[in-house]
Structure formats: structure tokens, C-alpha cells
Enzyme design. Structure first.
Site, PDB file in Angstrom:
ATOM      1  N   CYS A   9     -18.371 -32.098 -72.765  1.00 49.20           N
ATOM      2  CA  CYS A   9     -18.079 -30.647 -72.071  1.00 49.20           C
ATOM      3  C   CYS A   9     -18.268 -31.087 -70.599  1.00 49.20           C
ATOM      4  CB  CYS A   9     -18.982 -29.785 -72.521  1.00 49.20           C
ATOM      5  SG  CYS A   9     -18.691 -29.184 -74.205  1.00 49.20           S
ATOM      6  N   GLU A  18     -25.702 -28.521 -77.586  1.00 53.39           N
ATOM      7  CA  GLU A  18     -26.062 -29.573 -78.546  1.00 53.39           C
ATOM      8  C   GLU A  18     -27.303 -29.688 -79.000  1.00 53.39           C
ATOM      9  OE1 GLU A  18     -23.533 -32.931 -79.238  1.00 53.39           O
ATOM     10  OE2 GLU A  18     -21.895 -32.221 -77.897  1.00 53.39           O
TER      11      GLU A  18
END
Length: 442
Positions: free
Chosen positions: A269, A161
Site C-alpha cells: 500500500c 494487516e
């Protein structure tokens, strides 16, 4: 007849799916993106990215203007359109368990398969427990009118990200998990521009491809937790964890990336992926082989507890009624993702001990408000710090690194800062009259 440039569908337009669909269209492919959320589909079709990712709104506009990207909620349309179907749905942690929830991935296969009437490839990109692809292969062949000519492959994603465009268009590697030469050919056609540009590609079996992502995340989590374990030792002995990390980084067998002490990892994640890996290994009877990941997870959680301890110490030993400024809500900079965000977890714990917690983040305020309505929020760092007895830096945004300690000192009630990300220059803050504490520093 197989097209030299296959038409692509991307099913699931969350962070992974939207990024993949946009970037593949920019690469020159005709892409149909699918999601069951009409509002999300309408927003993307209108040029609005429903999450923060640097550069992606501009890329979306480029893709839409090219005419190569469309959005729909109709899986039947996707089945008729696509040659290669990328499944990009989430695999969150099951409530009350360490297992991964595969209902979205399985739901896509069940929903798409009845519309597959010609040879095609369904490609999983979601992070799943090893063995999932084998089960989905049987499900797909059993439900698709074309039968086994609807093949399944696995192509794990490795997005960071804040760097998603770079990681999609210039990835460190591609991994193709395939069960046939035909599946490999489909994937090579779908990624031809990247392969032509020289991106390394590992072609392997389905199970290995599934393991690549969870193994990579497990290794990364282990490295982060290792230096944080060393930080615990340094705090108790007076050693300097930063100098320790620097010395270790010179060893090319170890390297310095992600060897920085701090509040630890979070997000959607790493935490859930290592837990799902543990769960799956135990199902397979090989739980002992990854038992160390339980301690990796535990070390990561202890960083949050230690941060609360430091804030409490700076507040005089009791947080009841103490105003605390929390700088950061997202799990990392350049993101508005607050899933398992260490910053918000610490803020919640401070609130539960009676502190009056005021949070500011450059991008994640709306998401933080939705998930933690019990906290107070401010639109700027100075507003959040006004009257605070302790300032806690919990997400290392550049905006926070650049704060002027003199100016901030004019609005707080007490010049005490807890730097949980080791992002500030402690000497500068001390020179401005602040008590400076950081994780890993005695």
C-alpha cells in the site's frame, strides 16, 4: 423495492476482498464473493484463507457455517444476486512508472455492468487516483442495461494487516463518497450495524473520498520518514533518536504513533500509493504540492541502504563470502505479505554484494521463497543463525524480540547483531557479548 438489508457482492477475494466478505457475512448480510481465480475461490469455499491474517480462518468458518457466505467465479451470478457490489481488486504500480494500474478495477466494472438489470450500487473500495470514480461512473451507466440507476460510490478501506478484522468490524471511521441521496441510503443500509454502534461516518463527494485514503497514507509515510530522517542526523551527531522521539511524542500536536525509527515502510500500500499520488498530482498540474513525497520515498529507501552499510561494517567492510542471518521477510509482523518488503530488499542487496544470506520468518517463508529463490531459507531462527558472522533483525516479530542472546551466541560464528527495527534491548545483547548496532544509534 429496495431491501432494508441489501444483498452484497464482493468482487476480488484478495486480502481486502476476502476480509470484507467474511466480516460482512458475520455481521448478518448475505454475501456472494467473486474472483476469477478458481483455485482461490475453491480454497475459501472450503474454509481455507490463502494468506495469513490472525483470526480470519475462524471468522471464515463462522461465516460459512451461517450459510450467508458463498463464493463464485461468475459475474453474471453476482449481477443477479447483489444490491450493493463492492469492488475490492488491486491497483498495483505500473511497471516502469509511478502510476497506478487500474486495469483490474476497470475490468470489474466492464464485466459486471452488462449484468446489472435493476437499480443497484457499485462501490469502489480499492485505492485509486482522484478522478477515477468520475470516469467509472460514466462507464458504468453506459454499459449497464439499467443505465444510470446503476450508481457508483466510493468507500475507501483503512485496513492494517494483522488487524484487519478489528479494522473492518470496529473501524475508526467510515467514508462514503456519493453522488446522490440514493447512493447514501444504499451505503447506510450496507453498514447499518456499524453506524448503529456509533462508528463515525463522513459523507462526502466522490473525489474527496478517493483522496482520503491516499492522503492518510501519505501523512503516515511522511511521519515514518520524518523520524527516520532525524535518525540519520542522530547517527552523525551522537544524539539519541529514541529519546528525541519520546520528547516529541509528549506534544499532543505530534503524538508518538509511528514515530519510531527503523527500516521504514513497505508492503502493498504505502509505497505504491504515495508514488501514484505524485503521478496523479503531476497529471493534474499540481505536482509541486506533493513534491515532498519524493523525499519521503527517498528517505525510506535510504534506510535500506543504511542497513546494508551497517551489516557490511560488522562484517569487516566486505560481504563477499560472509554468512548473514536475516530474521524477517514479511514487510511487517503478523503478516505473510512480502510485497516491497524492506527485509527482503535488504537481503537481496546483501546477496548481490556476495553474502551468503539465510532468511527465516514465522509466516512469510513460502511467499519469500517464490519471490527470492536466490536466497537461502531456514525453518527456525537458530538454524538460520548457525555459522553466521552477522545477524540482522529486519522484521520485528515478537518471536525475534524474545530470542535469547546467550543461546543464539552459541550457534553463530560472530556475535554481531544489526537491529534494523530497534526491537531488541541493546544492553541485554551487549551484556551477552554481542556487538549491537541499530538504526539511528551512533
Amino acid at each position: 423495492m429496495r431491501r432494508l438489508k441489501p444483498r452484497l457482492t464482493v468482487i476480488g477475494t484478495g486480502y481486502l476482498g476476502a476480509t470484507h466478505a467474511i466480516c460482512m457475512a458475520v455481521l448478518g448480510y448475505d454475501v456472494l464473493a467473486v474472483d476469477c481465480d478458481r483455485a482461490k475461490v475453491d480454497a475459501l469455499a472450503a474454509g481455507t484463507v490463502p494468506f495469513h491474517e490472525p483470526g480470519l480462518p475462524e471468522m471464515l468458518r463462522k461465516a460459512l457455517d451461517s450459510g450467508r457466505l458463498r463464493f463464485t467465479t461468475d459475474l453474471a451470478e453476482a449481477g443477479a444476486f447483489g444490491d450493493v457490489h463492492f469492488v475490492c481488486t488491486g491497483t498495483p504500480q505500473v511497471a516502469g512508472s509511478m502510476a497506478a494500474d487500474l486495469s483490474q478495477v476497470e475490468g470489474v466494472v466492464r464485466g459486471l455492468a452488462p449484468h446489472l438489470t435493476r437499480p443497484c450500487l457499485v462501490v469502489g473500495k480499492s485505492t485509486v487516483p482522484v478522478g477515477t470514480a468520475a470516469q467509472l461512473t460514466e462507464l458504468l451507466a453506459g454499459l449497464a442495461p439499467v443505465g444510470a440507476a446503476a450508481e457508483l460510490a466510493w468507500n475507501p478501506e483503512f485496513l492494517r494487516e494483522g488487524h484487519a478484522i478489528e479494522d473492518t468490524l470496529q473501524p475508526s471511521r467510515l467514508v462514503f463518497g456519493v453522488a446522490s441521496a440514493t447512493a447514501r441510503e444504499w451505503l447506510e443500509a450496507a453498514f447499518r450495524p456499524l453506524l448503529t454502534a456509533g462508528v463515525p461516518c463522513v459523507v462526502t463527494d466522490l473525489a474527496t473520498a478517493e483522496l482520503v485514503k491516499v492522503a492518510a497514507n501519505s501523512f503516515l509515510a511522511t511521519k515514518i520518514s520524518f523520524i527516520n530522517a532525524m535518525a540519520e542526523i542522530c547517527e552523525s551527531t551522537g544524539a539519541d533518536v529514541h529519546e528525541l522521539s519520546t520528547a516529541l511524542a509528549y506534544d499532543d500536536r505530534i503524538g508518538g504513533r509511528f514515530l519510531k525509527p527503523g527500516l521504514g515502510f513497505g508492503g502493498g500500500c504505502l509505497p505504491k500509493d504515495i508514488r501514484a499520488f505524485i503521478h496523479r498530482a503531476e497529471e493534474l498540474g499540481t505536482g509541486e504540492s506533493v513534491s515532498f513525497l519524493r523525499e519521503v520515498d527517498a528517505i525510506n529507501q535510504r534506510r535500506r541502504s543504511r542497513t546494508v552499510d551497517l551489516v557490511r561494517e560488522q562484517a569487516g567492510g566486505d560481504l563477499a563470502g560472509v554468512r548473514v542471518c536475516v530474521l524477517g521477510a514479511a514487510f511487517k509482523p503478523h503478516s505473510d505479505d512480502v510485497r516491497d518488503a524492506p527485509a527482503l530488499d535488504v537481503a537481496r542487496r546483501l546477496h548481490e554484494e556476495g553474502a551468503s544470506v539465510v532468511v527465516h520468518d514465522p509466516q512469510a517463508m513460502d511467499n519469500a521463497r517464490r519471490t527470492h529463490p536466490e536466497l537461502e531459507f531456514a525453518d527456525g531462527a537458530l538454524e538460520a543463525a548457525a555459522g553466521a558472522a552477522v545477524v540482522a533483525l529486519l522484521t520485528e516479530w515478537d518471536q525475534f524480540r524474545g530470542l535469547d542472546p546467550v543461546r543464539l551466541g552459541e550457534v553463530v560464528a560472530g556475535r554481531s547483531v544489526v537491529d534494523a527495527r530497534n526491537a531488541l534491548d541493546g544492553a541485554t545483547w551487549r551484556a551477552a557479548g554481542w556487538t549491537y548496532r541499530a538504526l539511528g544509534v551512533a
